[in-house]
Motif scaffolding. Structure first.
Motif: not given
Length: 467
Positions: A101-130
């Motif tokens: 799902q991840t790869d197919l979704f990023i390919k289709a909606y690339h221009d609209q995505i802010i992706g957040v990764t990291g070992t720690k803080g992903k959920s907090t940072t993504a939720s804060l941006i949202y």
């Protein structure tokens, strides 16, 4: 249309959905909606999976049990879910067969995505941006590793929707596309049971930016040596926006005292004063805030709105979550802590911890840094739990004197009673395990909820005892 690019890719393939949890079921629903008569196979290790609700689908079949992954090359396309590990297979699968799902979704909606990764803080940072984007634009969606499958949000997306995607290493492992805006928070030893080595784990994380080009943005932690090493060894064209707590940057974000500064071409363009913030405690959260600010700036959100909604954001459960004060003891739940660095950050933030609960499932990560830090921290009581707790205990006693009071205990009821007995009045009992939860619990959420319930329910038992 972007959705049609996904269905076109799936069309005319023999497909196996590998793993049938939340995301696997989401993939099944999406495919069935668009291809009612397509033959589908679901493969899952769980032999007792409840498949009764799918009995009316004559075009669906299941492979369940230990042999679920023995013949994957029989299919044109393997739609893999994040929880499935292919690293131990005794045979080779061409990477072109594996998607998600991840790869197919990023390919289709690339221009609209802010992706957040990291070992720690992903959920907090993504939720804060949202949180900021949702309040400013009213057209943002949070999805991904935070618990909402990407295919489940497709019908809610229009051409102006901003998708904030929390991305785990498991989701990124087999991706061949990167989001328009990539946020790379940090890298620590984690998930070594899945990836076999820290190097493999780091390379999976790198996929968040590996397929970007000079029209895309990479926001990254310039203080993280592992991220810096990865970027030096994999040079790609993209717009970089670093952030730092240690150095003044000419482009990106940096912090000093209680301020966050945004710079462009050596000029200060924004300043954010955070001295009155209490909703995201700890200096380590300055990293998450800087990353969130930079991500919002790529979407042209004004400073006043960013600051306004930074102040209204509430921290997430199981992340330095204050449970309450009981018997004059302050209880905190930091069950999200699954690595030593997270436990150290929690201790630095709370400062008055007297009792610490450590351990859980042992994934083979190193605990030297945590054990050494705890020799300097004025900690009186430690509860060691699970295989990881036993290993921390063994390594601790080989080098240093043990705490004043300690137990090796897997029963959380007994651990909480231990905390009530020995924690000084006015000080803190902290669950920050520095280990995964899988020895006893389904995930860190279940562990944290169980701990919280015990803290509250044990009051009666404590009050009726002679502790």
């Amino acid at each position: 249309m972007k959705k049609e690019s996904i269905t076109e890719f799936l069309h005319n393939n023999t497909i196996v959905i590998l793993g049938f949890g939340k995301e696997g079921i989401s993939s099944y629903r999406f495919i069935r909606k668009h291809f009612p008569d397509m033959p589908l196979v679901v493969a899952d290790r769980n032999r007792t999976l409840d498949i009764s609700k799918f009995s009316d689908d004559e075009y669906l079949s299941f492979i369940l049990g230990e042999d679920y992954d023995k013949n994957l090359n029989d299919f044109d396309l393997i739609l893999k879910t994040p929880g499935v590990n292919l690293n131990h297979l005794p045979y080779f699968i061409p990477p072109s067969k594996i998607s998600s799902q991840t790869d197919l979704f990023i390919k289709a909606y690339h221009d609209q995505i802010i992706g957040v990764t990291g070992t720690k803080g992903k959920s907090t940072t993504a939720s804060l941006i949202y949180h900021i984007l949702k309040n400013v634009t009213d057209n943002a969606i949070l999805s991904g590793n935070i618990g909402i499958p990407f295919f489940d949000i497709i019908d809610a997306i229009n051409e102006n929707t901003i998708v904030v995607a929390e991305l785990s290493a498991h989701q990124l492992e087999y991706t061949n596309h990167s989001p328009k805006v990539a946020v790379f928070l940090n890298l620590f030893q984690e998930h070594l049971d899945h990836f076999n080595s820290f190097s493999n784990y780091r390379l999976a994380k790198l996929n968040i930016t590996q397929f970007q080009d000079n029209k895309d943005y990479l926001i990254y932690n310039a203080d993280d040596e592992h991220i810096q090493a990865l970027l030096r060894s994999h040079r790609y064209e993209r717009n970089v926006l670093p952030y730092s707590r240690k150095n003044t940057l000419f482009n990106g974000a940096y912090s000093y005292e209680s301020k966050i500064v945004i710079a462009e071409q050596k000029e200060v363009v924004s300043e954010f004063e955070l001295s009155e913030f209490s909703n995201l405690p700890g200096r380590h959260n300055y990293y998450n805030i800087m990353a969130a600010i930079l991500a919002c700036k790529t979407k042209n959100i004004d400073d006043e709105s960013i600051l306004k909604y930074l102040k209204t954001f509430k921290g997430l459960p199981h992340r330095l979550e204050y449970i309450g004060t009981h018997n004059d003891i302050l209880f905190y739940n930091d069950s999200i802590s699954t690595i030593p660095e997270a436990a150290i950050a929690a201790l630095k933030t709370l400062r008055k911890v007297d009792t610490l609960i450590l351990g859980g499932f042992d994934r083979g990560i190193e605990y030297d840094s945590l054990i050494e830090y705890l020799q300097e921290y004025p900690l009186s009581n430690v509860a060691f739990t699970g295989p990881a707790g036993k290993r921390i205990f063994d390594e601790w006693k080989e080098k240093y004197p043990l705490p004043n009071h300690f137990i090796l205990e897997n029963d959380f009821h007994e651990i909480v009673l231990f905390a009530y007995k020995y924690t000084q009045k006015g000080k803190i009992c902290l669950l920050s395990p520095a280990a995964a939860s899988y020895d006893q619990f389904k995930n860190f959420t279940e562990r944290g909820d169980f701990y919280k319930s015990l803290v509250i329910n044990s009051i009666l038992k404590v009050n009726d005892s002679n502790l």
